[in-house]
Design a protein around this motif. Structure first.
Motif, mmCIF file in Angstrom:
data_model
loop_
_atom_site.group_PDB
_atom_site.id
_atom_site.type_symbol
_atom_site.label_atom_id
_atom_site.label_comp_id
_atom_site.label_asym_id
_atom_site.label_seq_id
_atom_site.Cartn_x
_atom_site.Cartn_y
_atom_site.Cartn_z
ATOM 1 N N ILE A 8 0.835 -1.207 0.000
ATOM 2 C CA ILE A 8 0.000 0.000 0.000
ATOM 3 C C ILE A 8 0.863 1.248 0.000
ATOM 4 C CG2 ILE A 8 -1.650 1.345 1.360
ATOM 5 C CD1 ILE A 8 -2.836 -1.344 2.309
ATOM 6 N N VAL A 9 1.900 1.249 0.846
ATOM 7 C CA VAL A 9 2.810 2.404 0.917
ATOM 8 C C VAL A 9 3.498 2.628 -0.426
ATOM 9 C CG1 VAL A 9 4.937 3.284 1.959
ATOM 10 C CG2 VAL A 9 3.196 2.224 3.400
ATOM 11 N N LEU A 10 3.951 1.552 -1.055
ATOM 12 C CA LEU A 10 4.644 1.675 -2.343
ATOM 13 C C LEU A 10 3.703 2.172 -3.437
ATOM 14 C CD1 LEU A 10 6.901 -1.530 -2.303
ATOM 15 C CD2 LEU A 10 7.612 0.845 -1.959
ATOM 16 N N VAL A 11 2.457 1.725 -3.413
ATOM 17 C CA VAL A 11 1.475 2.218 -4.388
ATOM 18 C C VAL A 11 1.254 3.718 -4.203
ATOM 19 C CG1 VAL A 11 -0.952 2.154 -5.069
ATOM 20 C CG2 VAL A 11 0.294 0.018 -4.738
ATOM 21 N N ILE A 12 1.129 4.151 -2.955
ATOM 22 C CA ILE A 12 0.944 5.585 -2.675
ATOM 23 C C ILE A 12 2.148 6.378 -3.164
ATOM 24 C CG2 ILE A 12 0.776 7.303 -0.824
ATOM 25 C CD1 ILE A 12 -0.836 5.214 0.769
ATOM 26 N N ILE A 13 3.348 5.861 -2.903
ATOM 27 C CA ILE A 13 4.563 6.531 -3.370
ATOM 28 C C ILE A 13 4.568 6.638 -4.887
ATOM 29 C CG2 ILE A 13 7.069 6.280 -3.592
ATOM 30 C CD1 ILE A 13 7.071 5.075 -0.773
ATOM 31 N N MET A 14 4.155 5.562 -5.551
ATOM 32 C CA MET A 14 4.132 5.574 -7.014
ATOM 33 C C MET A 14 3.139 6.609 -7.542
ATOM 34 S SD MET A 14 5.559 4.099 -9.656
ATOM 35 C CE MET A 14 5.901 2.355 -9.766
ATOM 36 N N LEU A 15 1.979 6.683 -6.940
ATOM 37 C CA LEU A 15 0.973 7.653 -7.376
ATOM 38 C C LEU A 15 1.448 9.087 -7.152
ATOM 39 C CD1 LEU A 15 -2.267 5.897 -6.063
ATOM 40 C CD2 LEU A 15 -1.479 6.053 -8.429
ATOM 41 N N LEU A 16 2.154 9.309 -6.050
ATOM 42 C CA LEU A 16 2.718 10.636 -5.788
ATOM 43 C C LEU A 16 3.804 10.964 -6.808
ATOM 44 C CD1 LEU A 16 2.984 10.597 -1.878
ATOM 45 C CD2 LEU A 16 1.387 11.926 -3.285
ATOM 46 N N TYR A 17 4.608 9.939 -7.166
ATOM 47 C CA TYR A 17 5.645 10.169 -8.175
ATOM 48 C C TYR A 17 5.031 10.538 -9.523
ATOM 49 C CZ TYR A 17 9.163 9.538 -11.678
ATOM 50 O OH TYR A 17 9.986 9.762 -12.749
ATOM 51 N N PHE A 18 3.899 9.908 -9.862
ATOM 52 C CA PHE A 18 3.237 10.238 -11.120
ATOM 53 C C PHE A 18 2.912 11.727 -11.193
ATOM 54 C CE2 PHE A 18 1.309 5.739 -11.882
ATOM 55 C CZ PHE A 18 2.577 5.278 -12.183
ATOM 56 N N LYS A 19 2.474 12.275 -10.068
ATOM 57 C CA LYS A 19 2.143 13.703 -10.043
ATOM 58 C C LYS A 19 3.390 14.550 -10.251
ATOM 59 C CE LYS A 19 -2.019 13.368 -7.137
ATOM 60 N NZ LYS A 19 -2.920 13.845 -8.208
ATOM 61 N N VAL A 20 4.488 14.145 -9.621
ATOM 62 C CA VAL A 20 5.757 14.867 -9.772
ATOM 63 C C VAL A 20 6.258 14.763 -11.208
ATOM 64 C CG1 VAL A 20 8.181 14.936 -9.072
ATOM 65 C CG2 VAL A 20 6.399 14.560 -7.356
ATOM 66 N N ALA A 21 6.227 13.552 -11.763
ATOM 67 C CA ALA A 21 6.712 13.340 -13.125
ATOM 68 C C ALA A 21 5.874 14.115 -14.132
ATOM 69 C CB ALA A 21 6.680 11.848 -13.461
ATOM 70 N N ASP A 22 4.564 14.151 -13.907
ATOM 71 C CA ASP A 22 3.677 14.903 -14.785
ATOM 72 C C ASP A 22 3.934 16.400 -14.666
ATOM 73 O OD1 ASP A 22 1.431 14.912 -16.660
ATOM 74 O OD2 ASP A 22 0.344 15.908 -15.045
ATOM 75 N N ARG A 23 4.172 16.848 -13.431
ATOM 76 C CA ARG A 23 4.412 18.282 -13.177
ATOM 77 C C ARG A 23 5.696 18.750 -13.839
ATOM 78 N NH1 ARG A 23 5.783 22.656 -12.957
ATOM 79 N NH2 ARG A 23 5.563 24.262 -11.346
ATOM 80 N N PHE A 24 6.755 17.930 -13.785
ATOM 81 C CA PHE A 24 8.054 18.323 -14.320
ATOM 82 C C PHE A 24 8.357 17.698 -15.676
ATOM 83 C CE2 PHE A 24 8.428 19.049 -9.746
ATOM 84 C CZ PHE A 24 8.958 20.342 -9.729
ATOM 85 N N ASN A 25 7.333 17.127 -16.289
ATOM 86 C CA ASN A 25 7.446 16.611 -17.652
ATOM 87 C C ASN A 25 8.553 15.557 -17.795
ATOM 88 O OD1 ASN A 25 6.300 16.728 -20.254
ATOM 89 N ND2 ASN A 25 8.034 17.908 -21.020
ATOM 90 N N ILE A 26 8.592 14.633 -16.845
ATOM 91 C CA ILE A 26 9.568 13.539 -16.906
ATOM 92 C C ILE A 26 8.936 12.418 -17.722
ATOM 93 C CG2 ILE A 26 11.035 11.980 -15.573
ATOM 94 C CD1 ILE A 26 10.676 13.849 -13.185
ATOM 95 N N ILE A 27 9.137 12.472 -19.010
ATOM 96 C CA ILE A 27 8.453 11.566 -19.921
ATOM 97 C C ILE A 27 9.429 10.877 -20.852
ATOM 98 C CG2 ILE A 27 6.289 12.863 -19.881
ATOM 99 C CD1 ILE A 27 7.137 14.155 -22.515
ATOM 100 N N ASP A 28 8.963 9.817 -21.471
ATOM 101 C CA ASP A 28 9.731 9.079 -22.466
ATOM 102 C C ASP A 28 9.073 9.302 -23.818
ATOM 103 O OD1 ASP A 28 10.580 6.788 -24.194
ATOM 104 O OD2 ASP A 28 11.706 6.259 -22.399
ATOM 105 N N LYS A 29 9.777 9.995 -24.698
ATOM 106 C CA LYS A 29 9.246 10.249 -26.038
ATOM 107 C C LYS A 29 9.759 9.177 -26.991
ATOM 108 C CE LYS A 29 8.909 15.285 -25.536
ATOM 109 N NZ LYS A 29 9.342 16.600 -26.080
ATOM 110 N N PRO A 30 8.875 8.450 -27.651
ATOM 111 C CA PRO A 30 9.321 7.392 -28.563
ATOM 112 C C PRO A 30 10.054 7.956 -29.771
ATOM 113 C CG PRO A 30 6.962 7.766 -28.784
ATOM 114 C CD PRO A 30 7.408 8.572 -27.600
ATOM 115 N N ASN A 31 11.049 7.189 -30.260
ATOM 116 C CA ASN A 31 11.736 7.535 -31.501
ATOM 117 C C ASN A 31 11.746 6.309 -32.400
ATOM 118 O OD1 ASN A 31 14.004 5.861 -30.705
ATOM 119 N ND2 ASN A 31 14.621 7.527 -29.331
ATOM 120 N N GLN A 32 12.457 6.398 -33.512
ATOM 121 C CA GLN A 32 12.413 5.317 -34.493
ATOM 122 C C GLN A 32 13.034 4.016 -33.979
ATOM 123 O OE1 GLN A 32 14.719 6.344 -37.928
ATOM 124 N NE2 GLN A 32 16.554 6.897 -36.763
ATOM 125 N N ARG A 33 13.823 4.101 -32.901
ATOM 126 C CA ARG A 33 14.444 2.902 -32.352
ATOM 127 C C ARG A 33 13.737 2.402 -31.096
ATOM 128 N NH1 ARG A 33 18.917 1.715 -35.102
ATOM 129 N NH2 ARG A 33 19.995 3.349 -36.243
#
Length: 324
Positions: A8-33
């Motif tokens: 449960i704690v790890l799930v909460i941490i993951m959900l909080l990280y999603f908000k941080v990653a979304d806020r700071f645009n920590i994303i993976d952009k696909p390329n041809q490889r």
């Protein structure tokens, strides 16, 4: 109950990280490889570091250098996920972190100079191999569950070498990560921070097990990843490619990209293959010599990997048939 609360704690941490990653645009952009086609949050594998943190705060008397080491590799890897770092910086940090766990595991007191040198090469190679293999949904989480499960089994039934909870915390982090990653459309990718952190965790355990049993046969718990990585590097060197640049020549990439096999299915194939290898290793341990066990395991994996060349040749022939 303890592990339910941990989950449960790890799930909460993951959900909080999603908000941080979304806020700071920590994303993976696909390329041809890339093996994916949609923009996805990156760095979800940071859950492995948080799991290590939760374990450490409950066991302050042990594994301090391990925690410092996994923190170092996680920090540099997370930074690399956000902004690319030079290979020299990353390898230097990996070398320092490995030195810390080698000291904690008494490698310098146990092995001769040549053995220590080989151990460094193998450890750094395995860290990078684990990172190279993290390219499709589910593969890192499933493979980690298999490896940690095998280590836990050996610890419980063959040779005690570490606290069982130390492995269970990693397995729980894998389950939580898989919940968000083992999907047709993943909620997040592990990123370097995830694949390298968990590889570091596994290497520490393997070092302790190898020293406890005076046997290197346990390296076969990473045989599937190792075979794919080494053979692909040799293939790329043959093609005169830069092995540090992105590519699509791993067997799992050929299956996922050229043959459009669902990512989750390919990941499952790899996990099941390692399950079979691990069962063979455990069954034959102490029944045959280490070199014989390597000869039992590696040739079939090489044969399976060689199918890649047939698949690539067949894939290249398809346009020809279409034109005709």
């Amino acid at each position: 109950m303890e592990y339910i609360l941990l989950g449960i704690v790890l799930v909460i941490i993951m959900l909080l990280y999603f908000k941080v990653a979304d806020r700071f645009n920590i994303i993976d952009k696909p390329n041809q490889r890339s093996s994916h086609t949609q923009i996805t949050l990156r760095g979800g594998g940071i859950i492995f570091w948080f799991s290590a943190l939760l374990y450490y705060v409950q066991h302050l008397q042990g594994n301090a250098l391990f925690f410092v080491g996994i923190t170092l590799v996680s920090l540099v890897s997370f930074w690399d996920d956000i902004q690319s770092l030079s290979n020299k910086i990353r390898i230097s940090i990996h070398f320092l972190a490995i030195t810390l766990v080698f000291y904690e595991a008494a490698v310098f007191e146990t092995l001769p100079f040549l053995g220590i040198a080989v151990a460094y090469v193998v450890a750094i190679g395995l860290i990078n191999a684990y990172n190279f293999m993290d390219g499709i949904n589910g593969i890192t989480g499933l493979y980690t569950l298999v490896v940690m499960g095998a280590l836990w089994y050996v610890n419980e039934n063959i040779q005690f070498f570490a606290d069982a909870d130390f492995m269970k915390y990693a397995m729980m982090a894998s389950l939580v990560f898989l919940y968000f990653n083992y999907r047709k459309k993943a909620k997040c990718f592990a990123g370097d921070v995830g694949s390298i952190a968990i590889a570091f965790w596994i290497i520490f355990l393997l070092v302790k097990l190898v020293l406890a049993t005076s046997s290197i046969v346990w390296l076969l718990f990473l045989a599937v990843y190792g075979t794919d990585t080494v053979c692909t590097i040799l293939h790329r060197l043959y093609l005169k490619q830069n092995i540090f640049e992105a590519h699509r020549l791993h067997l799992y990439q050929v299956l996922s990209n050229e043959y459009q096999i669902q990512h989750r299915l390919v990941a499952l194939y790899y996990a099941l293959a390692q399950v079979i290898v691990s069962i063979v290793v455990v069954f034959f341990y102490h029944k045959v010599q280490d070199i014989v066990l390597f000869l039992i395991v590696i040739p079939p994996l090489l044969l399976i990997y060689s199918l890649k060349f047939y698949l690539l040749k067949k894939s290249d022939a398809q346009p020809e048939l279409t034109r005709r």
